[in-house]
Write a protein that holds these residues in place. Structure first.
Motif, PDB file in Angstrom:
ATOM      1  N   ILE A   1      -1.595  -1.374  -0.935  1.00  0.00           N
ATOM      2  CA  ILE A   1      -0.998  -0.104  -0.528  1.00  0.00           C
ATOM      3  C   ILE A   1      -1.564   1.008  -1.394  1.00  0.00           C
ATOM      4  N   TYR A   2      -2.095   2.031  -0.748  1.00  0.00           N
ATOM      5  CA  TYR A   2      -2.780   3.093  -1.472  1.00  0.00           C
ATOM      6  C   TYR A   2      -2.249   4.463  -1.059  1.00  0.00           C
ATOM      7  N   ARG A   3      -2.318   5.399  -1.998  1.00  0.00           N
ATOM      8  CA  ARG A   3      -1.990   6.793  -1.715  1.00  0.00           C
ATOM      9  C   ARG A   3      -3.248   7.637  -1.892  1.00  0.00           C
ATOM     10  N   LYS A   4      -3.508   8.481  -0.926  1.00  0.00           N
ATOM     11  CA  LYS A   4      -4.607   9.431  -1.005  1.00  0.00           C
ATOM     12  C   LYS A   4      -4.052  10.799  -0.645  1.00  0.00           C
ATOM     13  N   ASP A   5      -3.952  11.670  -1.646  1.00  0.00           N
ATOM     14  CA  ASP A   5      -3.330  12.984  -1.467  1.00  0.00           C
ATOM     15  C   ASP A   5      -1.895  12.788  -0.976  1.00  0.00           C
ATOM     16  N   ASP A   6      -1.572  13.269   0.215  1.00  0.00           N
ATOM     17  CA  ASP A   6      -0.200  13.183   0.712  1.00  0.00           C
ATOM     18  C   ASP A   6      -0.022  12.123   1.795  1.00  0.00           C
ATOM     19  N   VAL A   7      -0.949  11.175   1.871  1.00  0.00           N
ATOM     20  CA  VAL A   7      -0.815  10.104   2.853  1.00  0.00           C
ATOM     21  C   VAL A   7      -0.873   8.743   2.164  1.00  0.00           C
ATOM     22  N   VAL A   8      -0.302   7.746   2.832  1.00  0.00           N
ATOM     23  CA  VAL A   8      -0.278   6.373   2.337  1.00  0.00           C
ATOM     24  C   VAL A   8      -0.979   5.482   3.340  1.00  0.00           C
ATOM     25  N   LEU A   9      -1.789   4.563   2.843  1.00  0.00           N
ATOM     26  CA  LEU A   9      -2.476   3.581   3.681  1.00  0.00           C
ATOM     27  C   LEU A   9      -1.904   2.208   3.370  1.00  0.00           C
ATOM     28  N   ARG A  10      -1.452   1.527   4.424  1.00  0.00           N
ATOM     29  CA  ARG A  10      -0.843   0.211   4.276  1.00  0.00           C
ATOM     30  C   ARG A  10      -1.434  -0.741   5.305  1.00  0.00           C
ATOM     31  N   PRO A  11      -1.400  -2.053   5.044  1.00  0.00           N
ATOM     32  CA  PRO A  11      -1.892  -3.007   6.044  1.00  0.00           C
ATOM     33  C   PRO A  11      -1.060  -2.934   7.325  1.00  0.00           C
ATOM     34  N   ALA A  12      -1.718  -2.913   8.459  1.00  0.00           N
ATOM     35  CA  ALA A  12      -1.019  -2.909   9.747  1.00  0.00           C
ATOM     36  C   ALA A  12      -0.790  -4.338  10.219  1.00  0.00           C
ATOM     37  N   ASN A  13       0.294  -4.534  10.962  1.00  0.00           N
ATOM     38  CA  ASN A  13       0.632  -5.838  11.519  1.00  0.00           C
ATOM     39  C   ASN A  13       0.982  -5.679  12.999  1.00  0.00           C
ATOM     40  N   HIS A  14       1.327  -6.776  13.657  1.00  0.00           N
ATOM     41  CA  HIS A  14       1.596  -6.687  15.094  1.00  0.00           C
ATOM     42  C   HIS A  14       2.873  -5.904  15.391  1.00  0.00           C
ATOM     43  N   TRP A  15       3.735  -5.700  14.375  1.00  0.00           N
ATOM     44  CA  TRP A  15       4.959  -4.921  14.576  1.00  0.00           C
ATOM     45  C   TRP A  15       4.796  -3.449  14.176  1.00  0.00           C
ATOM     46  N   THR A  16       3.616  -3.057  13.690  1.00  0.00           N
ATOM     47  CA  THR A  16       3.438  -1.708  13.151  1.00  0.00           C
ATOM     48  C   THR A  16       3.632  -0.627  14.206  1.00  0.00           C
ATOM     49  N   MET A  17       3.182  -0.881  15.425  1.00  0.00           N
ATOM     50  CA  MET A  17       3.366   0.115  16.478  1.00  0.00           C
ATOM     51  C   MET A  17       4.853   0.388  16.717  1.00  0.00           C
ATOM     52  N   THR A  18       5.666  -0.661  16.686  1.00  0.00           N
ATOM     53  CA  THR A  18       7.113  -0.484  16.839  1.00  0.00           C
ATOM     54  C   THR A  18       7.675   0.333  15.685  1.00  0.00           C
ATOM     55  N   VAL A  19       7.227   0.048  14.474  1.00  0.00           N
ATOM     56  CA  VAL A  19       7.673   0.808  13.299  1.00  0.00           C
ATOM     57  C   VAL A  19       7.353   2.286  13.465  1.00  0.00           C
ATOM     58  N   HIS A  20       6.148   2.597  13.951  1.00  0.00           N
ATOM     59  CA  HIS A  20       5.753   3.994  14.125  1.00  0.00           C
ATOM     60  C   HIS A  20       6.602   4.676  15.203  1.00  0.00           C
TER      61      HIS A  20
END
Length: 257
Positions: free
Chosen positions: A12-31
């Protein structure tokens, strides 16, 4: 790029004001769910930006984060009460999500439970919130969201915020102090008498479900859960289950007084 602390080290990484995390098959539902929360007035969570090349990109939730043992601002009564109020607001904002997405195929990391009253965060613990001073102002890590009764999420949260933990590193205060903190959480959330009467039983069910999930994922070959099992992380939960069962009567009475 800054590496953020979390359950998956170096993932899990932060770049400026955004975070990058591993996506999974449930990520679309989370979004979809995060968008729903923002559109229903709950702004204390990340905004989804996109899913690209196996990564989800979200806005960063500003504030100070903590982990166990609970020391300093995260252990304060102000933090406890504000966390409970935030969980209530999250649940209230989530209530229409399933109705609004009846024609959408939804995927969950954790199994649904009946009745589907709200969308539970699933891991509303001290390490998944952000503080401004002593006040909880944000919540993150929505991977474990799933439809379930309110008390299912309340139970896990009370367990973590009281906390009803027996590990020397994780525990905080005496049983009496834990009960007092648990009651304050329930009061601040607005728990009913029925919620309080069944809370200890639901806590033990929730922790049992967690241990079973860890075992299942380890059996399926998930490396992180295999490592957790090898390190006997599940033993701490099993000990906490026995602790809750042993003190069920006095905890329940304390929640009702």
């Amino acid at each position: 790029m800054e590496t953020l602390q979390g359950g998956r080290e170096w993932a899990i990484y932060r770049k400026d004001d955004v975070v990058l995390r591993p996506a999974n098959h449930w990520t679309m539902t989370v979004h979809l769910f995060l968008k729903h929360l923002h559109s229903n007035g709950f702004l204390a969570c990340p905004k989804p930006i996109s899913i690209e090349k196996g990564k989800e990109i979200l806005t960063y939730v500003d504030g100070q984060s903590y982990n166990y043992p609970l020391n300093g601002p995260i252990s304060s009564i102000i933090a406890l009460k504000s966390a409970a109020k935030m969980l209530r607001n999250l649940h209230d904002a989530s209530a229409n999500f399933l109705n609004d997405h009846q024609d959408t195929v939804l995927h969950w990391m954790l199994p649904e439970r009946l009745p589907k009253e709200v969308i539970c965060h699933g891991d509303f613990m001290p390490y998944n919130v952000a503080l401004d001073g002593e006040c909880v102002v944000g919540v993150f890590d929505f991977d474990t969201i799933h439809p379930a009764p309110r008390v299912w999420d309340i139970a896990m949260s009370v367990y973590g915020w009281a906390p009803f933990k027996t590990n020397e590193y994780d525990k905080l205060g005496t049983l009496e102090e834990q009960i007092r903190r648990a009651k304050l959480f329930c009061d601040s959330y607005g728990c009913s008498r029925l919620d309080r009467e069944e809370l200890v039983d639901v806590m033990t069910l929730r922790l049992t479900a967690l241990v079973n999930y860890m075992r299942t994922m380890a059996t399926k070959g998930d490396a992180s859960f295999q490592e957790n099992m090898q390190d006997c992380h599940h033993d701490a939960y099993l000990q906490d289950i026995e602790y809750l069962r042993k003190h069920r009567r006095v905890i329940t009475q304390g929640l009702l007084d």
